[in-house]
Motif scaffolding. Structure first.
Motif, PDB file in Angstrom:
ATOM      1  N   UNK A  61      10.307   3.701  -8.541  1.00 61.49           N
ATOM      2  CA  UNK A  61       9.084   4.836  -8.398  1.00 61.49           C
ATOM      3  C   UNK A  61       8.277   4.858  -7.609  1.00 61.49           C
ATOM      4  N   UNK A  62       8.414   4.191  -6.830  1.00 64.34           N
ATOM      5  CA  UNK A  62       7.119   4.461  -5.193  1.00 64.34           C
ATOM      6  C   UNK A  62       7.766   5.026  -4.411  1.00 64.34           C
ATOM      7  N   UNK A  63       8.860   5.802  -4.702  1.00 64.40           N
ATOM      8  CA  UNK A  63       9.254   6.750  -3.838  1.00 64.40           C
ATOM      9  C   UNK A  63       9.314   6.504  -2.238  1.00 64.40           C
ATOM     10  N   UNK A  64      10.420   5.805  -2.255  1.00 67.17           N
ATOM     11  CA  UNK A  64      10.382   4.549  -0.896  1.00 67.17           C
ATOM     12  C   UNK A  64      10.816   6.196   0.064  1.00 67.17           C
ATOM     13  N   UNK A  65      11.562   6.881  -0.685  1.00 65.87           N
ATOM     14  CA  UNK A  65      12.834   8.396   0.651  1.00 65.87           C
ATOM     15  C   UNK A  65      11.715   9.203   0.915  1.00 65.87           C
ATOM     16  N   UNK A  66      10.377   9.151   0.300  1.00 64.95           N
ATOM     17  CA  UNK A  66       9.970  10.163   0.378  1.00 64.95           C
ATOM     18  C   UNK A  66       9.099  10.085   1.681  1.00 64.95           C
ATOM     19  N   UNK A  70      -2.767  -1.800  -3.044  1.00 61.44           N
ATOM     20  CA  UNK A  70      -3.209  -1.146  -4.194  1.00 61.44           C
ATOM     21  C   UNK A  70      -2.448  -0.710  -4.548  1.00 61.44           C
ATOM     22  N   UNK A  71      -1.635  -0.907  -4.724  1.00 63.24           N
ATOM     23  CA  UNK A  71       0.035  -0.353  -4.832  1.00 63.24           C
ATOM     24  C   UNK A  71       0.030  -0.394  -6.252  1.00 63.24           C
ATOM     25  N   UNK A  72      -1.109  -1.112  -7.324  1.00 58.57           N
ATOM     26  CA  UNK A  72      -1.454  -1.278  -8.528  1.00 58.57           C
ATOM     27  C   UNK A  72      -2.076   0.015  -9.262  1.00 58.57           C
ATOM     28  N   UNK A  73      -2.931   0.215  -8.152  1.00 56.17           N
ATOM     29  CA  UNK A  73      -3.592   1.062  -8.532  1.00 56.17           C
ATOM     30  C   UNK A  73      -3.526   3.387  -8.468  1.00 56.17           C
ATOM     31  N   UNK A  74      -1.753   2.733  -7.515  1.00 58.52           N
ATOM     32  CA  UNK A  74      -1.556   4.051  -7.621  1.00 58.52           C
ATOM     33  C   UNK A  74      -0.070   4.418  -9.251  1.00 58.52           C
ATOM     34  N   UNK A  75      -1.000   5.804  -9.004  1.00 58.91           N
ATOM     35  CA  UNK A  75      -0.470   7.033 -10.554  1.00 58.91           C
ATOM     36  C   UNK A  75       0.594   7.237 -10.008  1.00 58.91           C
ATOM     37  N   UNK A  76       1.012   6.552 -10.515  1.00 56.59           N
ATOM     38  CA  UNK A  76       2.899   6.776 -10.056  1.00 56.59           C
ATOM     39  C   UNK A  76       3.560   8.049 -11.101  1.00 56.59           C
ATOM     40  N   UNK A  88       4.121   5.624   9.801  1.00 58.41           N
ATOM     41  CA  UNK A  88       4.657   4.557   9.144  1.00 58.41           C
ATOM     42  C   UNK A  88       5.408   5.380   7.641  1.00 58.41           C
ATOM     43  N   UNK A  89       5.653   4.946   6.562  1.00 61.08           N
ATOM     44  CA  UNK A  89       5.482   5.760   5.560  1.00 61.08           C
ATOM     45  C   UNK A  89       5.710   4.528   4.297  1.00 61.08           C
ATOM     46  N   UNK A  90       4.660   4.173   2.961  1.00 65.60           N
ATOM     47  CA  UNK A  90       5.134   3.446   2.822  1.00 65.60           C
ATOM     48  C   UNK A  90       4.751   3.168   1.223  1.00 65.60           C
ATOM     49  N   UNK A  91       5.762   2.831   0.434  1.00 67.81           N
ATOM     50  CA  UNK A  91       6.364   2.389   0.712  1.00 67.81           C
ATOM     51  C   UNK A  91       7.680   2.187   1.279  1.00 67.81           C
ATOM     52  N   UNK A  92       8.406   1.857   1.817  1.00 65.45           N
ATOM     53  CA  UNK A  92       9.494   2.294   2.720  1.00 65.45           C
ATOM     54  C   UNK A  92      10.206   1.413   2.213  1.00 65.45           C
ATOM     55  N   UNK A 151       1.069  -0.949   0.118  1.00 65.86           N
ATOM     56  CA  UNK A 151      -0.035  -0.189  -0.102  1.00 65.86           C
ATOM     57  C   UNK A 151       0.547   1.360  -0.111  1.00 65.86           C
ATOM     58  N   UNK A 152       0.517   1.794  -0.959  1.00 65.31           N
ATOM     59  CA  UNK A 152       1.245   3.628  -0.316  1.00 65.31           C
ATOM     60  C   UNK A 152       0.794   4.180   0.490  1.00 65.31           C
ATOM     61  N   UNK A 153       1.315   4.748   1.155  1.00 59.06           N
ATOM     62  CA  UNK A 153       0.352   6.042   2.368  1.00 59.06           C
ATOM     63  C   UNK A 153       1.111   6.281   3.306  1.00 59.06           C
ATOM     64  N   UNK A 154       0.453   6.281   4.650  1.00 58.34           N
ATOM     65  CA  UNK A 154       0.482   6.814   5.855  1.00 58.34           C
ATOM     66  C   UNK A 154       0.167   5.915   7.260  1.00 58.34           C
ATOM     67  N   UNK A 155       0.495   6.127   7.952  1.00 60.04           N
ATOM     68  CA  UNK A 155       0.023   6.542   9.366  1.00 60.04           C
ATOM     69  C   UNK A 155       0.977   6.533  10.429  1.00 60.04           C
ATOM     70  N   UNK A 156       0.784   7.171  11.171  1.00 63.65           N
ATOM     71  CA  UNK A 156       1.280   7.758  12.282  1.00 63.65           C
ATOM     72  C   UNK A 156       0.697   7.660  13.574  1.00 63.65           C
TER      73      UNK A 156
END
Lengths: 613, 424
Positions: free
Chosen positions: A297-302, A599-605, A271-275, A253-258
């Protein structure tokens, strides 16, 4: 014939003496180069690198430590008859590598054949064992121990940040003059933010040596020597188990948990996903791995929890409720019809009172409530009245920690956006906008952006009934103190009674819009949201705290492109709460549901809406 | 007893004092040059150069006593004999001598060795002075000049056979004494200007400028003076000779000089071109001296010399220790001591009543000057590296004794100058 010859001879002698004295004056007094050359000849500087501070979780579990590595130094002048074939064999490099190493060495600005210079960087402990046995075969080569970062687990990469060699740019900008080329520096995350605490102080020993490089004691009896001082350890507020669980849930998944402890502002999980695996960005393979990670392309450093900004959506309705109540423009009993002429809604009892409006997240209700907040007839001119109303409203949202960075102890925190009258003046012109221009704000859309961190903090405010502490990751600095700004209580200026009312609504909302979030035996309060995404499927958002009485955890979850907030985000938040409060998750089917969700496939990169500023 | 009274009252104590100060200061510096802080050594340690130098100094004292006790007529009377004996020793060196540091210059019995070349200096000085002081000597006779050059040429040649170019070159400085005794300055002028032009050629990229400069100087010189044929011819020949020198530079550098000599000249011009190779000595020597600053690093506090960055730090490069540990002030003191000594010897030489003694005095001052100028000049990069010692400072028995004998024979002659009434 021989008259005056004595004088000529005397003159020659004296002139010779004077020429010598002038030349000596020039090299001894005028030219300072020689003193420096003499020092670099005979004084060898040995640097003792300090241990970088360790990083622990809130329960004292080690997160980051140091592992030994070794640099191979060269003193070119001492290198005699190097057996290059043997050298390549021992150091496991090719002849071409060796040639390019020598070439590169000579191009360095600070290169001197007399000074020890780094030749091969970051030999691992394993390489070192092999090399140590054979080092005496190679005259002019020395080993210098230092350390690199190592990680106990694969989690928390974004928040921890990484350590790498200081860049040329950073060196040029460094005003402390503490860093030298080849030094390591914390580049992001905690490593970057707490660099001055973690780095410690390097030690230097000045040693005299003779022409063969043999040590001849300390320079001036060690008067100028300094011992290295290890960096201070950081005790973070992170709950490692919760963090691990959160990262597990965010897989695919792409997203965050705080997650924040409301009573203290301590961040339990971020949590920052993907990491990425933090061990990738350490040691000898740093450069190649960094290239890999940064081009993903999933920007793990972001760091999404701090840097991704989304419209708050429905969650913002609770902020509107509280402002409306405090302003006295609505009351618990205020009812508005669900008039869908301007904004859409979904099926629910109509008309509804405030409690119901929150519970069912009624859009037309909050449109009308927001109109009352903005237009209070402070001015007969509707344009001026809207401006006055917005400025007043802006004051409230600022106290909710929105519209500017919260001041989290991590670098690069974004502030989101809460519109000011200036913003609309710029867009539409002064006196040319009114409520009907800005009504989208009522339901958390329009010129409004928040970060997951700000939403988690909002959850903490709800839990605390009206105040918050700046969220922070470091609980305690060993042998030091934490920044006093983390112990300052920030008030929203809204009566806590209103919060109690909203809490009840939020708790009921769980059963209305997010039934998956229900945890048997624990009363949780929450609010779903759906951040509209013009580029693809909407983002699923959930904000929550629990238990309702004496809250222990406040949490915000963002799952990009996962659609309605009641599903993915609420499920994840609920599992996290269960994990934190009970220590184990009993609802295996829900867990499985979340783990399956990809939901990674749906991410518009291609369109990075996340970075929209 | 009366005789000793005469010596002690007539002796030139000022010179003796300068000598004593130099030897003592030299001894301390030799210790500093080899001092190793970690080894807790004493200056008297016989395994160190400083300990051995103390023995050499003590031996010098005995030699001085001997020189002063011998009848002053002995030196003039036996001058040729001593000269002959030394030449014989010099002949022996290449045959039975032992090699030390690339030069076969030592005659030794067991571990004890001497360098006859160091003693050849005073022997030649005595012989040349005796010849100049002989009855009816006239400097303007070509025959006499040839004999004089033969007297210095023979030891010079024998020393060259030992490959000790530095010491051999010392003998050329007798020309300075010949000049004082009346020889035409032409030779010195030609020699000095040839050397000057030689170095200029090395420094200047394009030789054509030098040719033009000489041509212009020639025209000016012709126009300035009387326009007599002989004068014009002489000047033209001189100019052509200088131009010849310019053209010969490449040949001399590549074909006459040996590779190590070529490197020494290259090092003088640009030591930075190869700081680890031929430029090493000069570069390190200048670093040592240059790092001394105004007042130096302090006694035994130097790093460049005692850690062996400077080669031959207790012999030929002893001045580096002075420059590094005592700075510009120390250098000033040492250079002043030398100038003082040189001036004093000229003063002594000039007050002699015999031509033999005066010529000997000028020989002594010329030799000291050559060593002083070349040795210090090379350490500060003004002269090519020529391995000759700094009198009274450099470590070494033979050189110390050679210089002591040279000086004290003069002081002995000076003490009895009133008894020498003949032939001035």
């Amino acid at each position: 014939m021989i008259e005056g010859r004595k004088e000529i001879i005397q003159l020659v002698f004296i002139v010779t003496g004077v020429i010598f004295l002038i030349k000596l004056f020039s090299i001894q007094i005028l030219d300072e180069r020689y003193a420096q050359l003499a020092a670099s000849n005979s004084i060898m500087k040995e640097i003792e690198y300090p241990f970088r501070g360790l990083i622990y979780d809130r329960k004292g579990k080690l997160l980051v430590y140091n592992s030994p590595e070794y640099d191979l130094l060269i003193v070119s002048r001492e290198v005699k008859s190097l057996d290059s074939a043997r050298f390549c064999e021992v150091f496991d490099i090719t002849q071409e590598d060796l040639i390019s190493l020598f070439k590169e060495l000579k191009t360095r600005k600070e290169y001197s054949p007399f000074k020890p210079t780094v030749f091969i960087k970051q030999l691992s402990n394993y390489d070192f064992a092999k090399i140590q046995e054979n080092l005496d075969e190679f005259q002019g080569f020395y080993i210098q121990p230092r350390t690199s970062r190592a990680y106990e687990s694969e989690v928390l990469a974004n928040a921890l940040g990484y350590v790498s060699e200081i860049s040329k740019n950073q060196l040029d900008r460094d005003t402390s003059k503490l860093y030298r080329q080849g030094d390591y520096i914390g580049q992001s995350g905690l490593e970057g933010y707490y660099e001055t605490v973690l780095r410690g102080q390097r030690g230097v020993r000045y040693k005299l040596r003779n022409v063969k490089g043999i040590e001849k004691g300390s320079f001036k009896n060690g008067e100028f020597d300094t011992l290295s001082i290890p960096g201070q350890n950081l005790i973070t507020s992170i709950d490692l188990e919760l963090q691990k669980y959160g990262e597990l849930l965010m897989q695919g998944k792409v997203g965050s948990i705080v997650a924040i402890e409301p009573g203290s502002g301590e961040i339990l999980s971020i949590i920052s996903g993907p990491s990425y695996n933090p061990s990738l960005l350490t040691g000898r393979k740093f450069s190649s791995n960094f290239a890999l990670v940064s081009s993903d392309t999933t920007k793990p450093l972001f760091t999404r929890p701090l840097m991704a900004m989304y419209p708050p959506g429905s969650i913002f309705k609770i902020v509107q409720t509280l402002i409306g109540l405090q302003e006295g423009v609505i009351s618990y009993d205020t009812r508005f019809p669900c008039d869908r002429s301007v904004v859409n809604c979904h099926n629910h009892p109509n008309p509804t009172d405030l409690h119901g409006a929150i519970q069912y997240s009624c859009n037309p209700y909050f449109l009308q409530a927001f109109r009352r907040i903005i237009n209070q007839n402070k001015s007969p001119n509707t344009f001026t009245d809207s401006r006055i109303g917005l400025d007043n409203w802006r004051g409230y949202v600022t106290r909710f920690g929105l519209g500017q960075p919260l001041g989290v102890d991590l670098p690069s925190e974004k502030g989101g956006q809460m519109p000011t009258s200036n913003l609309y003046n710029r867009i539409y012109g002064e006196g040319r906008w009114k409520f009907s221009t800005i009504y989208s704000l009522s339901i958390g859309q329009g010129e409004m952006l928040v970060t997951p961190m700000q939403m988690a903090n909002l959850a903490a405010i709800m839990a605390n009934k009206g105040y918050y502490y700046t969220p922070h990751l470091v609980k305690n600095v060993k042998d030091g103190s934490i920044d006093s700004r983390f112990t300052v209580r920030h008030e929203t200026g809204i009566d806590s009674a209103y919060f109690s009312f909203v809490q009840d609504a939020m708790s009921d909302a769980i059963y209305g819009t997010a039934s998956r979030a229900v945890i048997p035996g624990i009363t949780i309060c929450g609010k779903t949201g759906t951040a509209q995404n013009p580029h693809g499927a909407d983002h699923s958002v959930f904000m929550s705290f629990a238990p309702k009485e004496n809250p222990k955890i406040a949490i915000a979850v963002y799952v990009e492109n996962a659609g309605w907030g009641g599903r993915a985000a609420a499920s994840i938040a609920s599992l996290m709460i269960e994990k934190y409060l009970t220590g184990e998750v009993k609802r295996k089917s829900l867990e499985e549901y979340v783990l399956k969700g990809d939901f990674l496939d749906k991410v518009v990169r291609t369109t990075p809406v996340l970075e929209a500023d | 007893m009366r005789r000793e009274d005469t010596i002690s009252t007539n002796m030139d104590w000022a010179t003796a004092l300068i000598f004593a100060v130099m030897v003592l200061f030299g001894w301390l510096n030799i210790f500093a040059a080899v001092y190793d802080e970690t080894a807790h050594q004493s200056i008297f340690d016989l395994t160190l150069n400083s300990g051995r130098q103390l023995i050499f100094i003590a031996a010098s004292a005995i030699i001085i006593l001997g020189i002063l006790l011998v009848d002053m007529r002995f030196y003039e009377a036996t001058a040729y004999l001593i000269y002959g004996a030394i030449l014989f020793l010099l002949l022996l060196v290449p045959i039975i001598g032992k090699e030390v540091g690339g030069n076969k210059a030592w005659l030794g019995i067991g571990s004890f060795g001497v360098q006859p070349s160091e003693f050849a200096k005073f022997a030649t000085a005595l012989a040349v002075a005796k010849f100049i002081g002989s009855a009816g000597f006239r400097m303007d006779q070509l025959r006499n000049q040839l004999i004089l050059f033969a007297l210095i040429g023979v030891p010079m040649g024998l020393i060259l056979l030992q490959k000790d170019t530095g010491t051999a070159l010392v003998f050329s400085v007798f020309v300075l004494m010949f000049f004082r005794e009346g020889m035409s300055p032409f030779l010195i002028i030609v020699g000095v200007s040839a050397a000057f032009i030689f170095i200029l050629t090395l420094l200047i990229e394009n030789e054509i400028y030098l040719h033009i400069a000489i041509g212009v100087a020639l025209i000016i010189a012709i126009l300035m003076g009387k326009r007599k044929f002989k004068r014009i011819a002489l000047l033209t020949i001189g100019a052509l000779l200088l131009m010849g020198v310019i053209e010969s530079v490449d040949y001399v550098i590549t074909d006459v000089l040996k590779p190590h000599q070529q490197n020494r000249i290259k090092a003088l011009i640009n030591p930075e071109a190869d700081p680890l190779g031929y430029g090493w000595n000069v570069t390190q020597s200048k670093i040592a001296i240059g790092s001394g600053g105004f007042s130096g690093k302090g006694f035994l506090k130097g790093t460049q010399t005692k850690f062996d960055f400077v080669p031959e730090q207790s012999t030929d490069f002893i001045f580096c220790t002075i420059g590094e540990e005592h700075g510009w002030i120390g250098s000033l003191i040492v250079i002043s001591l030398f100038i003082l000594l040189l001036m004093r010897i000229i003063f002594i030489a000039e007050r002699q009543k015999s031509r033999f003694a005066r010529a000997y005095g000028y020989s002594v001052v010329s030799i000291f000057f050559f060593h002083f100028a070349v040795n210090i000049g090379m350490t500060i990069g003004l002269f090519p590296v020529i391995g000759i010692p700094l009198p009274f400072f450099s470590y070494g028995g033979s050189s110390l004794w050679g210089f002591t004998i040279l000086l004290f024979i003069l002081l002995k002659l000076d003490a009895h100058r009133s008894q020498m009434l003949h032939r001035l």
